[in-house]
Design a protein around this motif. Structure first.
Motif, mmCIF file in Angstrom:
data_model
loop_
_atom_site.group_PDB
_atom_site.id
_atom_site.type_symbol
_atom_site.label_atom_id
_atom_site.label_comp_id
_atom_site.label_asym_id
_atom_site.label_seq_id
_atom_site.Cartn_x
_atom_site.Cartn_y
_atom_site.Cartn_z
ATOM 1 N N SER A 42 0.851 -1.179 0.000
ATOM 2 C CA SER A 42 0.000 0.000 0.000
ATOM 3 C C SER A 42 0.892 1.235 0.000
ATOM 4 N N PHE A 43 0.371 2.339 -0.521
ATOM 5 C CA PHE A 43 1.173 3.563 -0.421
ATOM 6 C C PHE A 43 1.167 4.028 1.036
ATOM 7 N N ARG A 78 -0.953 2.858 9.354
ATOM 8 C CA ARG A 78 -1.894 3.785 8.708
ATOM 9 C C ARG A 78 -3.285 3.197 8.849
ATOM 10 N N SER A 133 -7.223 3.587 7.460
ATOM 11 C CA SER A 133 -8.068 4.173 6.430
ATOM 12 C C SER A 133 -9.511 3.856 6.785
ATOM 13 N N VAL A 155 -9.821 0.122 7.547
ATOM 14 C CA VAL A 155 -8.792 -0.822 7.101
ATOM 15 C C VAL A 155 -7.454 -0.494 7.766
ATOM 16 N N LYS A 171 -3.930 -0.308 7.235
ATOM 17 C CA LYS A 171 -3.021 -0.264 6.085
ATOM 18 C C LYS A 171 -1.591 -0.319 6.590
ATOM 19 N N SER A 175 -3.075 -7.790 4.580
ATOM 20 C CA SER A 175 -3.907 -7.039 3.636
ATOM 21 C C SER A 175 -5.370 -7.316 3.955
ATOM 22 N N GLU A 176 -6.228 -6.444 3.450
ATOM 23 C CA GLU A 176 -7.681 -6.581 3.618
ATOM 24 C C GLU A 176 -8.057 -6.942 5.054
ATOM 25 N N THR A 177 -7.504 -6.190 5.978
ATOM 26 C CA THR A 177 -7.754 -6.440 7.395
ATOM 27 C C THR A 177 -8.411 -5.207 8.002
ATOM 28 N N MET A 178 -9.548 -5.423 8.637
ATOM 29 C CA MET A 178 -10.257 -4.293 9.239
ATOM 30 C C MET A 178 -10.058 -4.291 10.753
ATOM 31 N N GLN A 233 -11.698 6.425 0.991
ATOM 32 C CA GLN A 233 -10.262 6.501 0.741
ATOM 33 C C GLN A 233 -9.854 5.255 -0.024
ATOM 34 N N ASP A 267 -6.310 3.126 -1.983
ATOM 35 C CA ASP A 267 -4.881 2.955 -2.104
ATOM 36 C C ASP A 267 -4.502 2.892 -3.583
ATOM 37 N N THR A 268 -3.246 3.092 -3.883
ATOM 38 C CA THR A 268 -2.805 2.909 -5.267
ATOM 39 C C THR A 268 -2.832 1.434 -5.660
ATOM 40 N N THR A 269 -3.011 0.544 -4.676
ATOM 41 C CA THR A 269 -3.232 -0.870 -4.982
ATOM 42 C C THR A 269 -4.692 -1.123 -5.346
ATOM 43 N N GLU A 294 -7.008 -0.975 -3.094
ATOM 44 C CA GLU A 294 -7.700 -1.343 -1.851
ATOM 45 C C GLU A 294 -8.428 -0.094 -1.352
ATOM 46 N N MET A 350 -11.709 1.825 1.140
ATOM 47 C CA MET A 350 -12.530 1.855 2.339
ATOM 48 C C MET A 350 -13.519 2.997 2.182
ATOM 49 N N SER A 372 -14.980 -2.399 2.578
ATOM 50 C CA SER A 372 -13.618 -2.378 2.046
ATOM 51 C C SER A 372 -13.433 -3.521 1.067
ATOM 52 N N ILE A 388 -16.388 -6.631 1.638
ATOM 53 C CA ILE A 388 -16.227 -6.811 3.090
ATOM 54 C C ILE A 388 -16.913 -5.653 3.808
#
Lengths: 431, 461
Positions: free
Chosen positions: A183-184, A356, A358, A371, A373, A388-391, B380, B382-384, B386, B388, B412, B457
């Motif tokens: 992720s950025f 981070r 989000s 999320v 990040k 990844s993909e974790t809330m 928001q 991500d550049t990937t 991903e 939310m 998400s 999700i």
């Protein structure tokens, strides 16, 4: 007389002449020089010369505000007229207030820009990252120098003059390997000096190293309750959200703050002290006076877990019967703990190290979910793979009462000084 | 209308360098009533001139807060010397930018910048309506606001133009408290393109919409937490619009592609269900004027639509002149600057997923167990890819029928994975245009889409 003085004086005179019993005028000029880097290469050198004029008039308990950016006599007179007209259109409210005393002249930071050195430090940063963090792609780097000259006057004789200059750096980046990427992430800092390489300032080096380790991620399975360790970069935003939800003008005025009756009571673990200290030497160019014209002073919002003060204006204070915050800045200092970050991690059975967050704006009840990040799994006291993909979800107010640890290490970015903060009882969920 | 202080300076452009001049005035007016208290009453005007000069692969930029020919000339000189400063140190050695069509556009019509009292009276009328009709609310907020950007644009090649884009909105926020003492909130913006007096002619016209918003609040007050996990969800047009903008749109901005976004390795690959097509519209969408039309950008490029996804396949990026050359794509008018002192960046205009053929009622009735997610407060990504998004109004779907309201939650996913799960697309597009996109500078943008049924999700208990 400077042009800032001339503009502020003219506006103030006009507003008072038009019947504004309380009036203030702030005139500022600024000069910014800024380098932009995109995709790791220099793209732009930008120079901006800006003016700003911020006027406030209270007439018959009615308040209006106007802002503009022209110091031309005609424009200043028009802005002053607009401001009083706006006030006249408003509703009377005896709570509006501005300072009745205060004088000061302040000079701080790096007032003169060294553009050649700024370019060299920026180039050195790009070269160092290319060499030391080869998997990192710099999406954007902005380095800049800004000088502000500001004059504030009000109709009660309050007078301030400030000259402040600083360098600012912001970096946005991600880790890459073949077609996979992290992720950025982004970080930044302000400084009054170019003596040290940028890579050694704020939390930049750690964030870049993390980005390289976040390219390959593991999805979190299922749902569990665990410990989340927020890094200083992430903690800044979480605490901002929390304070906004519970301690500011709007939530106290509309009565939705869960802390509205909590002054003097314990709202957090007793190890937690949160202060706002614009005069702290770790803060670059801290606030000298508030928007209402009061001299800024440091204060504790939460002292050893007890809510000591709300972050409210004089208007908010008059409306709610509470005490005005002694400054209106977000120069946040969280007192460090006594435990090493390494030991906090060792004591964590299962959870996340979150760099981070989000998430949507938390509801007025403080419930948050979003999320995680740029984050790593922690299991049995060790930092594991990036996730990844974790809330993560929990309650902002509840979080402060379930602190698992506060690190003795802190990160200073010129605007804040923050430790790592570990919190128990956060719901962590994946697919 | 701002004076044309740039046209006479065409002869001042340095030979061998691409140059742009822009004079700009931005206005903002705002009134905020918080439970009847006038807590915001502001007017803001900002004006000035800027110049940008391209030389061998780098840009110099300069601006001054002064709308005069002398300031424009000075900005041009400083921008040239800034370009030379960078060129001499970086030595990128790139040649001139490819040619673009040249010409000029007729000036856009002026608008009526109404007095502050107009905003206040409108907000007071709505506030009074809410207070009288719904006395049980914990709090209410009414905001009446407008902003506008007016520009004179001149470039050494490309189009010269005068552009003017006013927009006006009213925001209504209602708060209540659940029986358990938990505050709940709903929020809705109203309005769009135009001056305040043309967009809002009568407060009573919003009463019906406010009643609907209050109905959502009362249901949310009796709501439940969503069940966390991967669920079948129907996203409203507002949510599919924010998905189009945040989770896909940003990843296909060429500067972010260059920075390593997920779109880089996915060009000409399937990134979504074949039911999904997506375009960044310039000024006209689906046969109607787009919410915030753009006719020419700040590099003087005539604006046209940028097709991004066609039947599930990624087919395009949004570029400026320089990155158009890099990616061998035609610039289509995406280089936009917010303030007079901002440089143009690659920005979206009106980004939307195209409508399909399903009816919303069928989408709900054909869903056994899931959620219908109606409104969002932010997003928001991500550049990937991903993403939310916050969800502020939503309902359970049980056995093909709408059920209980849900409390605030978050959805998400990863855009290019989630879009492949889309199996129904409604035939109606909903647009949003009231917010600002953030990317170094703010920017006014439109975003929209139809209802999408997909797997995503959802956060909760």
């Amino acid at each position: 007389m400077t042009r800032e003085h001339k503009a502020a004086n003219l506006a103030l005179d006009r507003m008072v002449a038009a019947g504004a019993r309380d009036a203030s005028a702030q005139a500022a000029t600024s000069r910014k020089s800024e380098f932009s880097v995109e995709g790791g290469r220099f793209t732009l050198l930008r120079t901006t010369l800006d003016h700003s004029l911020a006027l406030q008039a209270i007439k018959d308990q009615r308040r209006g505000t106007v802002s503009g950016n022209s110091f031309d006599q005609e424009a200043v007179i028009a802005a002053a007229g607009d401001c009083v007209a706006s006030a006249e259109a408003g509703q009377p409210d005896p709570a509006w207030e501005m300072a009745r005393e205060g004088q000061g002249e302040f000079v701080s930071g790096a007032v003169e820009a060294d553009l050649d050195k700024l370019f060299e430090r920026t180039k050195e940063l790009l070269d160092s990252i290319r060499r030391e963090y080869p998997k990192v792609i710099l999406e954007q780097v902005i380095t800049q120098h800004t000088t502000h000259n500001t004059v504030y006057l009000n109709s009660h004789g309050v007078r301030y003059q400030t000259t402040q200059g600083s360098y600012g750096v912001s970096v946005m980046f991600s880790g890459h390997e073949d077609e996979k990427s992290s992720s950025f992430n982004y970080t930044g800092f302000s400084t009054a000096s170019l003596d040290r390489p940028f890579l050694e300032m704020g939390g930049l080096r750690q964030n870049l190293e993390d980005a390289q380790n976040q390219i390959h991620t593991r999805q979190t399975e299922g749902k569990f309750e665990g410990t989340v360790i927020f890094t200083p970069d992430c903690l800044d935003g979480m605490l901002g959200e929390l304070i906004g939800n519970f301690a500011t003008d709007s939530v106290l005025l509309d009565g939705t703050s869960l802390w509205k009756d909590a002054l003097g009571t314990r709202v957090a673990d007793e190890r937690l002290t949160i202060s706002f200290k614009p005069s702290d030497p770790r803060i670059v160019n801290g606030e000298r006076y508030t928007g209402e014209g009061f001299l800024s002073e440091d204060y504790d919002l939460i002292e050893r877990g007890v809510l000591k003060q709300f972050m409210i204006s004089a208007y908010g204070a008059n409306k709610t019967g509470k005490k005005r915050a002694p400054n209106s800045s977000f120069s946040m200092i969280v007192e460090p703990g006594t435990t090493a970050l390494e030991d906090i991690i060792k004591n964590t059975k299962k959870g996340l190290l979150v760099s981070r967050y989000s998430g949507g704006a938390a509801g007025t009840g403080g419930e948050f979910s979003g999320v995680a990040k740029n984050s790593f799994l922690i299991e049995d006291g060790k930092v594991g793979p990036a996730v990844s993909e974790t809330m993560i979800s929990g309650n902002l107010a509840g979080m402060l009462k379930h602190i698992a640890g506060i690190s003795r290490e802190t990160v200073e970015d010129g605007n804040c000084s923050l430790p790592w903060l570990a919190v128990n009882g956060i719901t962590i969920s994946g697919k | 209308m701002i004076p044309d202080i740039v046209s006479s300076l065409r002869g001042s452009f340095a030979p061998g360098a691409h140059s742009e001049l822009r004079a700009q005035r931005s206005l903002s007016r705002r009134v905020v009533l918080l439970s009847g208290n006038l807590v915001g009453n502001t007017r803001s005007d900002s004006q000035g001139v800027s110049a940008r000069v391209y030389r061998n692969g780098v840009y110099g930029f300069a601006s001054a807060a002064d709308l005069s020919e002398a300031a424009a000339r000075k900005a041009l000189e400083t921008a040239s010397s800034n370009a030379e400063f960078l060129d001499s140190r970086v030595k990128p050695g790139k040649g001139p930018l490819p040619d673009i069509p040249t010409g000029s556009l007729p000036p856009q019509a002026d608008f009526n910048d109404v007095e502050q009292k107009r905003y206040l009276d409108f907000a007071l009328s709505l506030d009074e309506y809410i207070k009288e009709k719904y006395p049980g609310l914990a709090s209410r907020t009414v905001v009446a606001t407008s902003d506008s950007m007016e520009k004179q644009i001149l470039s050494s090649d490309g189009y010269a133009a005068h552009t003017l884009a006013p927009r006006s909105y009213v925001y209504v926020i209602l708060n209540a408290v659940t029986e358990a003492g938990m505050p709940v909130e709903v929020f809705q913006p109203f309005g769009g393109l135009g001056g305040f007096d043309t967009v809002f002619t009568d407060p009573a016209r919003l009463h019906g919409e406010i009643d609907k918003l209050h109905d959502h609040l009362m249901k949310k007050r009796e709501g439940v937490f969503a069940q966390a996990g991967m669920k079948t969800c129907i996203l409203s047009g507002l949510l599919s619009g924010i998905l189009a903008h945040e989770a896909v749109g940003h990843t296909v901005e060429a500067d972010l592609v260059l920075g390593g976004s997920v779109a880089g390795p996915n060009m000409n690959k399937m990134v979504a269900s074949p039911l999904v097509s997506m375009t960044d519209f310039a000024h006209t969408a689906f046969g109607e004027k787009a919410p915030l039309p753009v006719y020419v950008d700040d590099e003087g490029v005539l604006a046209e639509d940028a097709e991004l996804i066609r039947n599930g396949k990624l087919v395009g990026y949004m570029v400026n002149r320089e990155l158009g050359r890099h990616f061998n794509m035609r610039p289509q008018g995406n280089a936009r600057a917010f303030g007079f002192n901002d440089e143009p960046l690659i920005r979206m205009r009106n980004t939307a997923i195209h409508p399909g053929i399903s009816k919303l009622s069928d989408m709900i009735s054909q869903t056994e167990d899931g959620y219908y997610l109606i409104n969002t407060n932010n997003g928001q990504a991500d550049t990937t890819g991903e993403f939310m998004f916050g969800v502020t109004i939503g309902y359970e779907i049980k056995n093909g029928r709408l059920g209980r309201a849900i409390f605030d939650t978050t959805i998400s996913g990863v855009a290019f994975e989630m879009l492949k799960t889309v199996d129904m697309v409604s035939d109606t597009v909903t647009w949003a245009s009231s917010g600002f996109c953030g990317k170094k500078q703010p920017m006014t943008v439109g975003m929209g889409g139809p209802e999408l049924r997909c797997q995503v999700i959802i956060g909760g208990k």
